[in-house]
Design a protein around this motif. Structure first.
Motif, PDB file in Angstrom:
ATOM      1  N   VAL A 218       0.754  -1.084   0.059  1.00 51.31           N
ATOM      2  CA  VAL A 218      -0.115  -0.091  -0.072  1.00 51.31           C
ATOM      3  C   VAL A 218       0.866   1.299   0.052  1.00 51.31           C
ATOM      4  CG1 VAL A 218      -1.835   1.312   1.264  1.00 51.31           C
ATOM      5  CG2 VAL A 218      -1.889  -1.193   1.059  1.00 51.31           C
ATOM      6  N   ALA A 219       0.529   2.139  -0.907  1.00 50.89           N
ATOM      7  CA  ALA A 219       1.468   3.264  -1.033  1.00 50.89           C
ATOM      8  C   ALA A 219       0.585   4.450  -0.635  1.00 50.89           C
ATOM      9  CB  ALA A 219       1.720   3.688  -2.580  1.00 50.89           C
ATOM     10  N   VAL A 220       0.843   5.441   0.588  1.00 53.15           N
ATOM     11  CA  VAL A 220       0.224   6.565   1.050  1.00 53.15           C
ATOM     12  C   VAL A 220       0.845   7.821   0.538  1.00 53.15           C
ATOM     13  CG1 VAL A 220      -0.809   7.621   3.073  1.00 53.15           C
ATOM     14  CG2 VAL A 220      -0.242   5.126   2.832  1.00 53.15           C
ATOM     15  N   THR A 221       0.221   8.623  -0.159  1.00 50.65           N
ATOM     16  CA  THR A 221       0.553  10.079  -0.234  1.00 50.65           C
ATOM     17  C   THR A 221       0.177  10.820   0.857  1.00 50.65           C
ATOM     18  OG1 THR A 221      -1.386  10.735  -1.285  1.00 50.65           O
ATOM     19  CG2 THR A 221       0.166   9.712  -2.975  1.00 50.65           C
ATOM     20  N   GLY A 222       0.951  11.955   1.030  1.00 56.19           N
ATOM     21  CA  GLY A 222       0.877  12.785   2.364  1.00 56.19           C
ATOM     22  C   GLY A 222       1.092  12.209   3.587  1.00 56.19           C
TER      23      GLY A 222
END
Length: 370
Positions: free
Chosen positions: A25-29
């Motif tokens: 899972v990639a999370v931006t911010g």
């Protein structure tokens, strides 16, 4: 020890270790706010194989793979390779940010993330907007179905950006077959947030527009993070609302907060708010008032059907909000210093609103002298 204690949650997460076969899972911010909290939660979860964290600065979660860049940079596509799911939380909804700059960042960032995710082979993007996109209208059902029409306009802070983000989310699967989009819409978000709606509770009086019927539904940031985890793990999909069960009437809010109301005619309240914003004295446009006038509480049935439950009640979140804003003083959406707050408290918010005409006249005279 409370079930909300991070140590308790961590102990539960690690009590029965299993091989990590879950998604990447990639999370931006990911370095601050909701993004930081979600990155921490995912990094501690046995159901997540790996967390990719993206922000313009490095955060404190050492277990994540960090990439430092602006989400508007097309190079983000390379950083997303290998990710199964992207949770896009790099949004600017700060009241003090220039509106045009805020929109440029939010819309362009979302466009880039959706396109980059598709190019990188990501199969799901989770977007986080707000239940404000349903609009606050006098004829709204209580509660609104999650499938209710989005009837908001761009007149409140950031809502135009959120509507455009939702539009991009709906278009993305058609433009990029194989890419799925989940949209999470929290109610009034509380927990380290600063919005026109949290500032409402910093005022010496709770402004009530005559003839309106305010209803309040809150969402604690911890519950939002757990709902985002559900979405990242694909335990729930589609367009879903998140918040406490039920809602509070205005009279209940006043009783629980011990803050008395100040009731004004609609024309006076809306006119004053518009003029204060137009001459730059307050950050909130008049459209923000609608969300304190009309109902916009939502059903959270999709999350409930998936087995999710909020840990917080509306009463508990309101108490947490009041504790968080204690010592802050806001009149008509404008933060005041201690000296100004003393005067405002003595005079009341009525003076701030009804004195708008004098402020407008003063501003006009100043412009004529230039």
């Amino acid at each position: 020890m409370s079930s909300r204690d991070p140590q308790v949650r961590a102990a539960r997460n690690h009590s029965t270790p299993t091989p990590s076969r879950g998604p990447v899972v990639a999370v931006t911010g990911a370095a601050s706010g909701v993004g930081d909290l979600l990155t921490r939660r995912l990094a501690a979860s046995e159901e997540i194989k790996q967390v990719i964290a993206i922000d313009e600065r490095r955060g404190e979660v050492s277990e994540a793979q960090w990439y430092i860049l602006d989400v508007r940079d097309p190079a983000i596509a390379e950083k997303l390779r290998g990710a199964d799911v992207v949770v896009h939380l790099a949004l600017d909804l700060d009241l003090e940010t220039d509106a045009a700059a805020r929109t440029a960042y939010n819309v362009r960032g979302t466009q880039t993330v959706l396109t980059a995710a598709a190019a990188a082979g990501v199969h799901r993007v989770v977007l986080c907007t707000s239940a404000m996109v349903y609009g606050a209208l006098p004829d709204n059902d209580i509660p609104l179905s999650e499938d209710a029409e989005l009837r908001a306009t761009a007149e409140a802070t950031g809502v135009g950006d959120l509507l455009e983000i939702e539009r991009l989310g709906r278009r993305a699967p058609r433009a990029h077959p194989g890419l799925q989009v989940t949209v999470v819409r929290p109610a009034v978000l509380v927990g380290g947030t600063d919005t026109a709606l949290t500032r409402y509770f910093e005022s010496p009086r709770l402004l009530v527009v005559a003839g309106s019927r305010p209803t309040w539904q809150f969402c604690h940031v911890e519950d939002l993070v757990s709902a985002l985890e559900y979405a990242a793990l694909e335990k729930v999909e589609g367009e879903l609302a998140v918040g406490c069960d039920g809602w509070l009437e205005q009279e209940e809010v006043e009783e629980l907060s011990s803050i008395r109301r100040m009731e004004l005619p609609s024309a006076v309240a809306l006119g004053a708010a518009a003029r204060l914003h137009r001459i730059g004295l307050t950050p909130s446009p008049a459209g923000d008032l609608a969300y304190t006038m009309h109902p916009w509480v939502v059903s959270v049935s999709r999350l409930h059907d998936a087995g999710w439950r909020p840990r917080w009640t509306n009463e508990e979140v309101l108490a947490a909000l009041l504790e968080e804003v204690e010592g802050r003083h806001t009149v008509a959406g404008r933060r005041l210093g201690r000296k100004d707050a003393t005067a405002a408290g003595a005079a009341g918010a009525t003076v701030a609103l009804l004195g708008t005409a004098a402020l407008v006249r003063r501003a006009r005279k100043a412009r004529r002298r230039l």
